[in-house]
Design an enzyme around this catalytic site. Sequence first.
Site, PDB file in Angstrom:
ATOM      1  CG  HIS A 122      92.842  70.101  49.205  1.00  0.00           C
ATOM      2  ND1 HIS A 122      92.505  69.921  47.879  1.00  0.00           N
ATOM      3  CD2 HIS A 122      92.048  71.102  49.652  1.00  0.00           C
ATOM      4  CE1 HIS A 122      91.555  70.774  47.541  1.00  0.00           C
ATOM      5  NE2 HIS A 122      91.243  71.496  48.614  1.00  0.00           N
ATOM      6  CG  HIS A 124      89.691  72.149  53.706  1.00  0.00           C
ATOM      7  ND1 HIS A 124      89.916  73.447  53.316  1.00  0.00           N
ATOM      8  CD2 HIS A 124      89.374  71.458  52.574  1.00  0.00           C
ATOM      9  CE1 HIS A 124      89.737  73.540  51.998  1.00  0.00           C
ATOM     10  NE2 HIS A 124      89.407  72.344  51.537  1.00  0.00           N
TER      11      HIS A 124
END
Length: 138
Positions: A122, A124
């Site tokens: 992922h 950020h």
Amino acid sequence: QKRKMAAEGNKAGVTAEALRIDPKDTIFAKIVAGQIPCKKVYEDDRALAFHDINPQAPVHVLVIPKKPVAGVTAVTTEDEADIGYLFTVANKVAEITGIKESGFRLVVNQGVHGQQSVNWLHVHVIGGVQLSWTNYNN
């Protein structure tokens, strides 16, 4: 009000055990499947972006591929298009959240030392405030 990034080594959920969980069994898999709600910023058939539950800045959004990939070290040439696409989505998130012009930071954590807490790659998207640079030599 000024917020500080989590100090090295103290991010909740960062354990070797957490990173041994099959990506298909993580909280992100449940979010993608709609089993756990999230505060969506953007979604299409390849990616999902949602607000971080522990924001480190006024804008802190996670961008994840819908295809499970454990982390940077698990990326293969077959994943290139989907992982590269996360940058396109991050750009959309910056525009949607109003930080595109002022600037933002993209962070990808890998492994325990990198403070990765969910075994699903992922990105950020962090901004909405003047960010500082951490000096790891002190």
